[in-house]
Design an enzyme around this catalytic site. Structure first.
Site, PDB file in Angstrom:
ATOM      1  CG  ASP A   5      25.311 -51.453 -10.980  1.00  0.00           C
ATOM      2  OD1 ASP A   5      25.654 -51.704 -12.161  1.00  0.00           O
ATOM      3  OD2 ASP A   5      24.977 -50.314 -10.605  1.00  0.00           O
TER       4      ASP A   5
ATOM      5  CG  ASN B 245      19.869 -55.213 -18.321  1.00  0.00           C
ATOM      6  OD1 ASN B 245      19.941 -56.110 -17.486  1.00  0.00           O
ATOM      7  ND2 ASN B 245      20.270 -53.966 -18.042  1.00  0.00           N
TER       8      ASN B 245
END
Length: 244
Positions: free
Chosen positions: A28, A76
Site C-alpha cells: 500500500d 480495485n
C-alpha cells in the site's frame, strides 16, 4: 525449498530467530508516494513493482519459502479505468521482463483469486507464467490477482458443497484444502505498508494465527532492508497460538 500444504492446526510456537515460512504483504502507498513527488499515480505503481523485485530477492535470500503479494484486489475495479489500464500494462510488462529470470532462479509462480476477469491477453500471460514455473521448488511467489478473501471462502464452501459432503465432515481442515492457498505453508507473517491498520479483505482465514506488522513506510520505499527488519521483528516474537 518446496512449500508444504497448509494445516488447519496452528504450527508449533516459533520465535527466537525463526524465519517465517510464509510472508504476505499488502503493498500500500504507491499513489501517496507519487503524489508526494508531484508524479502521476502510474509512476508510483512502477516504483512499487521495483520494490516487489527487491523484496522478493531479499525474501529468497532469507530463506522464506513463500511470498504472497496483494497485487490487485477485487475492490480495485472501482478505481478509474485509466489507472486499471496502467496496472494491467505493468502486469504485462513485469511478466514479460521477469518470467525467465524467475524461472532460472527456481521460483514457482502461483496465482490466487480470479484472474480470468482480466483482458484475455493478460489472463493468458498469467497462465503462461504459472505453467512455465510449475516445476520449480526453491521458493513460491504467490500473487493475489482480482482477489478477495470473502469471495475465496465462499468458493471454498461451494467446492465442498459440490462434493456433497455431509455437514459433519466439513471441518477446518476441509475448508483449508478448498481454499486457493491449499498448497502453501501456513501464513506466519502479514505486513501492511503505508500506515494503514486493516486487512482489507486479504487472507482473512489464513491470518488467524499470523503475526501482523504495520509500517508507515510507503510501499515503493519498502526494500530488502525493510523486509529484513520485519523478519527480525518476527524472530523476536513469541507465538503461543492460544497456549501458555
Amino acid at each position: 525449498m518446496s512449500a508444504s500444504p497448509a494445516s488447519a492446526e496452528p504450527p508449533p510456537a516459533s520465535g527466537g530467530g525463526a524465519v517465517p515460512r510464509h510472508v504476505a504483504i499488502i503493498m500500500d502507498g504507491n499513489g501517496r508516494w507519487a503524489k508526494a513527488r508531484g508524479l502521476p499515480r502510474v509512476a508510483g505503481h512502477r516504483a512499487g513493482a521495483e520494490a516487489a523485485r527487491k523484496v522478493l530477492r531479499a525474501a529468497g535470500e532469507a530463506g522464506v519459502e513463500c511470498l504472497t503479494l496483494y497485487a490487485f484486489s477485487s475492490e480495485n475495479w472501482r478505481r478509474p479505468e485509466a489507472e486499471i489500464n496502467d496496472l494491467m500494462g505493468l502486469l504485462r510488462l513485469y511478466i514479460k521482463n521477469e518470467l525467465e529470470a524467475l524461472h532460472r532462479e527456481g521460483i514457482r509462480i502461483k496465482v490466487i483469486g480470479d484472474h480470468s476477469a482480466f483482458a484475455p491477453d493478460v489472463a493468458k500471460l498469467v497462465d503462461t507464467a504459472v505453467a512455465r514455473t510449475a516445476g520449480n521448488s526453491r521458493m513460491t511467489l504467490c500473487v493475489a490477482l482480482n482477489y478477495g478473501s470473502r469471495a475465496e471462502i465462499v468458493r471454498a464452501v461451494q467446492r465442498l458443497a459440490s462434493e456433497a459432503m455431509v455437514p459433519e465432515a466439513i471441518d477446518e481442515a476441509a475448508i483449508d484444502r478448498a481454499l486457493d492457498t491449499a498448497d502453501l505453508p501456513p501464513l506466519d507473517l502479514l505486513i501492511r505498508t503505508s500506515g494503514e491498520h486493516r486487512l482489507s479483505n486479504f487472507l482473512l482465514w489464513q491470518a488467524a494465527y499470523a503475526e501482523l506488522l504495520f509500517t508507515d513506510t510507503l510501499w515503493p520505499d519498502f526494500d530488502g532492508e525493510a523486509l529484513r527488519a520485519a523478519l527480525a521483528d518476527f524472530a523476536g516474537r513469541e507465538r503461543r497460538f492460544g497456549g501458555l
